[in-house]
Scaffold this motif. Structure first.
Motif, PDB file in Angstrom:
ATOM      1  N   ALA A 206      59.964 -30.699  14.922  1.00  0.00           N
ATOM      2  CA  ALA A 206      61.046 -30.611  15.905  1.00  0.00           C
ATOM      3  C   ALA A 206      62.206 -29.782  15.367  1.00  0.00           C
ATOM      4  CB  ALA A 206      61.526 -32.015  16.289  1.00  0.00           C
ATOM      5  N   LEU A 207      62.512 -29.956  14.063  1.00  0.00           N
ATOM      6  CA  LEU A 207      63.581 -29.182  13.437  1.00  0.00           C
ATOM      7  C   LEU A 207      63.192 -27.708  13.311  1.00  0.00           C
ATOM      8  CD1 LEU A 207      64.699 -31.640  10.606  1.00  0.00           C
ATOM      9  CD2 LEU A 207      65.840 -31.214  12.791  1.00  0.00           C
ATOM     10  N   PHE A 208      61.937 -27.441  12.932  1.00  0.00           N
ATOM     11  CA  PHE A 208      61.480 -26.058  12.837  1.00  0.00           C
ATOM     12  C   PHE A 208      61.604 -25.343  14.189  1.00  0.00           C
ATOM     13  CE2 PHE A 208      58.278 -27.542   9.375  1.00  0.00           C
ATOM     14  CZ  PHE A 208      59.325 -27.595   8.444  1.00  0.00           C
ATOM     15  N   ASP A 209      61.220 -26.055  15.242  1.00  0.00           N
ATOM     16  CA  ASP A 209      61.290 -25.483  16.589  1.00  0.00           C
ATOM     17  C   ASP A 209      62.743 -25.197  16.981  1.00  0.00           C
ATOM     18  OD1 ASP A 209      59.992 -24.826  19.202  1.00  0.00           O
ATOM     19  OD2 ASP A 209      61.200 -26.525  19.898  1.00  0.00           O
ATOM     20  N   LYS A 210      63.619 -26.134  16.665  1.00  0.00           N
ATOM     21  CA  LYS A 210      65.034 -25.946  16.982  1.00  0.00           C
ATOM     22  C   LYS A 210      65.616 -24.760  16.211  1.00  0.00           C
ATOM     23  CE  LYS A 210      69.403 -28.518  17.214  1.00  0.00           C
ATOM     24  NZ  LYS A 210      70.059 -29.839  17.005  1.00  0.00           N
ATOM     25  N   ALA A 211      65.213 -24.640  14.937  1.00  0.00           N
ATOM     26  CA  ALA A 211      65.704 -23.524  14.120  1.00  0.00           C
ATOM     27  C   ALA A 211      65.219 -22.195  14.659  1.00  0.00           C
ATOM     28  CB  ALA A 211      65.245 -23.711  12.675  1.00  0.00           C
ATOM     29  N   ASP A 212      63.946 -22.129  15.069  1.00  0.00           N
ATOM     30  CA  ASP A 212      63.396 -20.880  15.593  1.00  0.00           C
ATOM     31  C   ASP A 212      64.091 -20.462  16.889  1.00  0.00           C
ATOM     32  OD1 ASP A 212      61.656 -20.735  13.486  1.00  0.00           O
ATOM     33  OD2 ASP A 212      59.970 -21.633  14.564  1.00  0.00           O
ATOM     34  N   LYS A 213      64.404 -21.439  17.724  1.00  0.00           N
ATOM     35  CA  LYS A 213      65.036 -21.145  19.006  1.00  0.00           C
ATOM     36  C   LYS A 213      66.492 -20.739  18.843  1.00  0.00           C
ATOM     37  CE  LYS A 213      62.069 -24.089  21.862  1.00  0.00           C
ATOM     38  NZ  LYS A 213      61.993 -25.323  22.699  1.00  0.00           N
TER      39      LYS A 213
ATOM     40  N   LEU B 103      70.550 -42.917  -2.648  1.00  0.00           N
ATOM     41  CA  LEU B 103      69.470 -42.865  -3.631  1.00  0.00           C
ATOM     42  C   LEU B 103      68.119 -43.219  -3.016  1.00  0.00           C
ATOM     43  CD1 LEU B 103      71.313 -44.570  -6.617  1.00  0.00           C
ATOM     44  CD2 LEU B 103      70.601 -42.175  -6.496  1.00  0.00           C
ATOM     45  N   PHE B 104      68.149 -44.080  -2.009  1.00  0.00           N
ATOM     46  CA  PHE B 104      66.897 -44.504  -1.372  1.00  0.00           C
ATOM     47  C   PHE B 104      66.936 -44.078   0.094  1.00  0.00           C
ATOM     48  CE2 PHE B 104      67.757 -47.242  -4.956  1.00  0.00           C
ATOM     49  CZ  PHE B 104      66.560 -47.225  -5.639  1.00  0.00           C
ATOM     50  N   ASN B 105      66.800 -42.766   0.317  1.00  0.00           N
ATOM     51  CA  ASN B 105      66.947 -42.206   1.653  1.00  0.00           C
ATOM     52  C   ASN B 105      65.840 -41.186   1.902  1.00  0.00           C
ATOM     53  OD1 ASN B 105      68.295 -41.928   4.134  1.00  0.00           O
ATOM     54  ND2 ASN B 105      69.398 -40.129   3.420  1.00  0.00           N
ATOM     55  N   ARG B 106      65.247 -41.254   3.055  1.00  0.00           N
ATOM     56  CA  ARG B 106      64.225 -40.290   3.508  1.00  0.00           C
ATOM     57  C   ARG B 106      63.043 -40.163   2.553  1.00  0.00           C
ATOM     58  NH1 ARG B 106      65.307 -38.051   8.139  1.00  0.00           N
ATOM     59  NH2 ARG B 106      67.443 -38.210   8.926  1.00  0.00           N
TER      60      ARG B 106
ATOM     61  N   GLN C 216      56.158 -35.433   9.627  1.00  0.00           N
ATOM     62  CA  GLN C 216      55.823 -34.061  10.022  1.00  0.00           C
ATOM     63  C   GLN C 216      56.302 -33.802  11.445  1.00  0.00           C
ATOM     64  OE1 GLN C 216      54.513 -31.662   7.953  1.00  0.00           O
ATOM     65  NE2 GLN C 216      55.163 -30.349   9.653  1.00  0.00           N
ATOM     66  N   GLU C 217      56.230 -34.810  12.292  1.00  0.00           N
ATOM     67  CA  GLU C 217      56.701 -34.663  13.673  1.00  0.00           C
ATOM     68  C   GLU C 217      58.203 -34.357  13.706  1.00  0.00           C
ATOM     69  OE1 GLU C 217      56.716 -37.167  17.905  1.00  0.00           O
ATOM     70  OE2 GLU C 217      56.027 -38.117  16.050  1.00  0.00           O
ATOM     71  N   GLN C 218      58.963 -35.058  12.862  1.00  0.00           N
ATOM     72  CA  GLN C 218      60.399 -34.795  12.789  1.00  0.00           C
ATOM     73  C   GLN C 218      60.671 -33.386  12.267  1.00  0.00           C
ATOM     74  OE1 GLN C 218      61.332 -38.213  10.292  1.00  0.00           O
ATOM     75  NE2 GLN C 218      62.507 -39.168  11.952  1.00  0.00           N
ATOM     76  N   LEU C 219      59.907 -32.955  11.256  1.00  0.00           N
ATOM     77  CA  LEU C 219      60.066 -31.608  10.720  1.00  0.00           C
ATOM     78  C   LEU C 219      59.718 -30.556  11.761  1.00  0.00           C
ATOM     79  CD1 LEU C 219      58.631 -31.861   7.088  1.00  0.00           C
ATOM     80  CD2 LEU C 219      60.995 -31.410   7.751  1.00  0.00           C
TER      81      LEU C 219
ATOM     82  N   ASP D 125      69.806 -36.840  14.115  1.00  0.00           N
ATOM     83  CA  ASP D 125      69.268 -36.116  12.959  1.00  0.00           C
ATOM     84  C   ASP D 125      70.006 -36.443  11.663  1.00  0.00           C
ATOM     85  OD1 ASP D 125      67.266 -34.810  14.356  1.00  0.00           O
ATOM     86  OD2 ASP D 125      68.554 -33.127  14.914  1.00  0.00           O
ATOM     87  N   LEU D 126      71.158 -37.101  11.769  1.00  0.00           N
ATOM     88  CA  LEU D 126      71.919 -37.487  10.584  1.00  0.00           C
ATOM     89  C   LEU D 126      71.748 -38.959  10.223  1.00  0.00           C
ATOM     90  CD1 LEU D 126      75.389 -35.687  10.990  1.00  0.00           C
ATOM     91  CD2 LEU D 126      73.523 -35.093   9.442  1.00  0.00           C
ATOM     92  N   MET D 127      71.059 -39.703  11.057  1.00  0.00           N
ATOM     93  CA  MET D 127      70.946 -41.135  10.834  1.00  0.00           C
ATOM     94  C   MET D 127      70.145 -41.438   9.576  1.00  0.00           C
ATOM     95  SD  MET D 127      72.754 -42.344  13.258  1.00  0.00           S
ATOM     96  CE  MET D 127      72.392 -44.078  13.471  1.00  0.00           C
ATOM     97  N   GLN D 128      70.623 -42.408   8.838  1.00  0.00           N
ATOM     98  CA  GLN D 128      69.974 -42.826   7.595  1.00  0.00           C
ATOM     99  C   GLN D 128      68.606 -43.437   7.879  1.00  0.00           C
ATOM    100  OE1 GLN D 128      72.294 -45.694   5.535  1.00  0.00           O
ATOM    101  NE2 GLN D 128      70.790 -46.074   3.920  1.00  0.00           N
ATOM    102  N   GLN D 129      67.601 -43.106   7.050  1.00  0.00           N
ATOM    103  CA  GLN D 129      66.302 -43.766   7.139  1.00  0.00           C
ATOM    104  C   GLN D 129      65.685 -43.797   5.743  1.00  0.00           C
ATOM    105  OE1 GLN D 129      64.343 -40.812   9.878  1.00  0.00           O
ATOM    106  NE2 GLN D 129      62.841 -40.598   8.210  1.00  0.00           N
TER     107      GLN D 129
END
Length: 400
Positions: free
Chosen positions: A391-398, A80-83, A386-389, A376-380
């Motif tokens: 990195a994910l966008f770049d990984k998805a594109d590649k 409930l209190f994540n990300r 935006q930096e984390q996003l 990428d699965l660790m709870q926070q």
């Protein structure tokens, strides 16, 4: 909705060979209606918009559901209190409200109430067994106090975490069901499907099975493997199945979450009511007696299950009052070519078109190979940056 009379417990029904119709999907339905946020998929609507949850319960009850599951999917405090998703309501408030709503509607039609727990970010973040069990115990305390009829540990990708959940739920002395969201290949740690079932039964689950992530055909194959494993081990259990309402023949190990259409482009994959009748019959013929649905399942899908198993159950639900079996109501249609469709063989043989001439029939699922313990699965608790996003966008594109 079962005829009025003395309400029997879940195990009493299953041991008598009765069919138990589960309910359908809440998070997807309520997201479409504007009461759940996609991404977190958390159930604060139970406390924030109780009328919406109550109405969906009633629709499933009218369609034939014998069980009202509490809308407590992902209702653990760590989820409930994540990300960065800040809640107005506490986990306690949400779980209590969900129990009250399920009981209110269940009592309107003689249905049972099942309190449910699901997988946690804490487990994926490699928290200890004691820490994860403490999360389940907080929800269980509410379920016991609210006197639910039985308990379900559902939507687990790892049998180890599901075992921990069953261990906790069994302390209540109530019947416990446990369903994994895995396919025929086994869980995300590589434990075979048959061994997963054996471990759940040994942990104390009275009912084992599969929910979510895959379509009825795939889930049925998976439950059959569970049945074989339990039988080979010399154990006994009841079985349940609550699949997706989407066709997923192109899924990988992790199911529909890997499909590029997840979650906002899945509608072309929806099963028809006639597909659902076939699913109900196939599940029944396989020896499964707890038959329901998960994400994508709408009340009319549940009604289709109840209608297919009318003879076995001995009655039709209230929701069938305005629904002619196999299209028979179409005999009253104005257009003659539509009246000609008022027959079973027409709908059984139909191969529905999508109306999308440039779209493929199947997709290529993403396969990032992310598993428990991955960064990428660790709870926070703080919001995704935006930096984390990026990195994910770049990984998805590649990966394309």
């Amino acid at each position: 909705m079962e005829p009025t009379g003395t309400k029997k417990g879940i195990l009493e029904r299953l041991e008598a060979g009765e069919v138990v119709i589960g309910d359908g999907g809440f998070v997807f339905q309520l997201e479409k209606r504007g009461y759940v946020m996609a991404g977190p998929w958390t159930p604060e609507a139970a406390a924030e918009n109780p009328e919406a949850v109550r109405q969906l319960h009633r629709e499933f009850l009218r369609a034939g559901s014998d069980v009202m599951q509490t809308f407590t999917f992902y209702a653990s405090d760590d989820k409930l209190f994540n990300r960065g998703y800040n809640q107005t309501f506490s986990g306690l408030e949400i779980n209590e409200a969900a129990c009250d709503l399920a009981r209110e509607v269940a009592d309107e039609g003689g249905a049972l109430v099942a309190g449910g727990v699901s997988q946690t970010p804490a487990y994926l973040s490699c928290k200890s067994e004691d820490e994860v069990k403490a999360i389940f115990r907080k929800q269980l305390d509410v379920f016991v106090r609210k006197e639910v009829d039985f308990l379900i540990a559902e939507y687990f990708e790892h049998v180890e975490e599901a075992e921990w959940a069953v261990n906790v739920l069994k302390t209540s002395k109530k019947p416990v069901a446990a369903t994994l969201c895995i396919g025929p290949e086994g869980d995300m740690n590589g434990v075979s499907t048959g061994d997963c079932a054996v471990r759940l039964v040994k942990a104390g689950a009275d009912i084992v099975g599969i929910n979510c992530h895959f379509d009825p055909e795939t889930c049925l194959k998976t439950v059959k493997l569970m049945m074989e494993g339990v039988k080979k081990a010399g154990l006994k259990a009841h079985y349940m199945i609550q699949p997706l309402a989407y066709h997923t023949p192109d899924c990988g190990r992790q199911g529909f979450i890997d499909l590029p259409e997840f979650p906002f482009g899945l509608e072309p994959r929806i099963l028809t009511r006639w597909d659902m009748q076939k699913y109900a019959r196939d599940a029944y013929n396989a020896g499964i007696r707890y038959i329901g649905g998960c994400c994508g399942f709408e009340p009319y899908h549940i009604r289709a299950l109840a209608e297919e198993l009318e003879v076995e159950r001995g009655f039709l639900p209230a929701g069938s009052e305005k629904h002619g079996g196999w299209g028979s109501c179409l005999k009253m249609h104005t257009k003659p070519w539509v009246r000609a469709r008022a027959r079973r063989d027409y709908w059984e043989k139909l191969r529905p078109a999508s109306g999308r001439p440039l779209c493929p029939s199947m997709s290529t699922p993403d396969g990032w190979g992310v598993k428990k313990g991955d960064s990428d699965l660790m709870q926070q608790e703080e919001a995704t940056t935006q930096e984390q996003l990026d990195a994910l966008f770049d990984k998805a594109d590649k990966s394309k």
